[in-house]
Design an enzyme around this catalytic site. Sequence first.
Site, PDB file in Angstrom:
ATOM      1  N   SER A   1       2.874  17.343  16.600  1.00 40.04           N
ATOM      2  CA  SER A   1       2.391  17.718  17.912  1.00 40.04           C
ATOM      3  C   SER A   1       3.322  17.277  19.049  1.00 40.04           C
ATOM      4  O   SER A   1       3.186  17.738  20.176  1.00 40.04           O
ATOM      5  CB  SER A   1       1.019  17.073  18.146  1.00 40.04           C
ATOM      6  OG  SER A   1       1.126  15.646  18.140  1.00 40.04           O
TER       7      SER A   1
ATOM      8  N   LYS B   1       4.950  11.578  26.480  1.00 43.76           N
ATOM      9  CA  LYS B   1       4.049  12.582  25.906  1.00 43.76           C
ATOM     10  C   LYS B   1       2.733  12.615  26.684  1.00 43.76           C
ATOM     11  O   LYS B   1       2.216  11.574  27.101  1.00 43.76           O
ATOM     12  CB  LYS B   1       3.801  12.252  24.433  1.00 43.76           C
ATOM     13  CG  LYS B   1       2.993  13.298  23.675  1.00 43.76           C
ATOM     14  CD  LYS B   1       2.863  12.928  22.201  1.00 43.76           C
ATOM     15  CE  LYS B   1       2.051  13.945  21.424  1.00 43.76           C
ATOM     16  NZ  LYS B   1       1.928  13.616  19.986  1.00 43.76           N
TER      17      LYS B   1
ATOM     18  N   SER C   1       3.484  13.748  13.315  1.00 45.76           N
ATOM     19  CA  SER C   1       3.770  14.374  14.606  1.00 45.76           C
ATOM     20  C   SER C   1       4.942  13.788  15.371  1.00 45.76           C
ATOM     21  O   SER C   1       5.294  14.283  16.440  1.00 45.76           O
ATOM     22  CB  SER C   1       2.517  14.337  15.495  1.00 45.76           C
ATOM     23  OG  SER C   1       1.553  15.230  15.008  1.00 45.76           O
TER      24      SER C   1
END
Length: 495
Positions: A158, A78, A182
């Site tokens: 997210s 990420k 998330s």
Amino acid sequence: MTDLTRMKVAQARDALRAGEVTSVALTEACLTAIEGADALGAFVHKTPEIALEQARAADARIQEGDAPSMCGIPMGIKDLFCTKGVPSQAASGILKGFKPEYESTVTSQLFDAGAVMLGKLNMDEFAMGSSNETSVYGNAVNPWRRGNDDAALTPGGSSGGSASAVAADLCLAATGTDTGGSIRQPAAFTGITGIKPTYGRCSRWGIIAFASSLDQAGPMTKDVRDAAIVLGAMCGHDPRDSTSVDLPVPDFESMLTGDIRGKAIGIPREYRMDGMPAEIDALWDQGRDMLRDAGARIVDISLPHTKYALPTYYVIAPAEASSNLARYDGVRYGHRATLASGEGINDMYEKTRAEGFGPEVQRRVMVGTYVLSAGFYDAYYNRARKVRTLIKRDFEQAFATGVDAILTPATPSAAFGLGELQDADPVQMYLNDVFTVTVNLAGLPGISVPAGLDKQGLPLGLQLIGRPWEEGDLLNTAYALETAAGFVEKPTKWW
């Protein structure tokens, strides 16, 4: 061996050790898949040279007999994790061009274990969002579709890029972060597994901060066993992180027996909310029955302060965000606005932040600054902190009665269309976190497991919440649920 990218971490590990495949071959297969999947918007910084170098080193290590479980496994990282010499922007324009001179603790541990980095993954800007529509890179797209409808769906947020990449078999696993859901919400939207460990189990050092008392890293994988393997490599005490706990990391995989006979599973009555879709309600009932059939004891419990969780979260998280993001001022790194003649340093601050931050980040910084301001600090922030303590106490009291884990829905719906909520009242988007934020406020471990499909053929997930520091037991309960649910569906390739 065909379909290398469809392999799970455990399968690939065993094949690598048996000499049936090489890490280079696995990595090349993933890199080819990534090149053909730009329509998903999952990978935003591709690192093929680094990946192949790491893969060759992993193959040599395996031949020498020094092969941890993650050795040779291709992963996505990420964009919130700082990776040395590789762009790490948190999907924000204000960090454009930022290449750290250091490595986050989590990625360092993964690389030390032999994992291979394929590239950086899309996300909501500074992890603020539930649909991956606030990214400076553009939207990440869910590989699933509603029946024959071609409308693009959100992969959640997210960690939307991570979820999309794993679900589409672009990588074998990915890192995510979870501040209010998330990891778990995008995992549910894409039919994969995602676990948020206990706060402090994984180091936050080198992860670009959103809300420091809530952020926690975790893995996103194709099943529970893989989650156990990757989590084991990500965990560990870090003296550079004052919130990192100094506890031994168990062998989570060895704890996956599937035997949950006699375990008490709590069903919180407050999570059965007005207006809950019938499909979510039915899936929750099915999950309860699955665990009962596996030998667990089902117990009705009360978490009375659950109804205050969302407003509490959306006071505390923006307050911490406004403090953490104050450092992005255009002085030391990242974007700096161009000034007109006669403009000074205050103009530079204002223009840099206005240009560099997107609308959602600006909104949360404004809210956070407001609740921390003189005259409102006690009315909002201090009151939210007190309610957070009550929410945490609810869980402590439930576990004190002998409850081993708590079963809830993971999300209030299946994946929705990109753009469907983006222009609506922001509160409508924030409601996606209704089942997940309590776990972050209480610092507990939580996992989302795919458990079924809705009437449009989209995956739905169930959430299990565990006792603090007992991720092994939580993973084993999730393994039993996964086995009972038998979810094996994959999205039909359209990209």
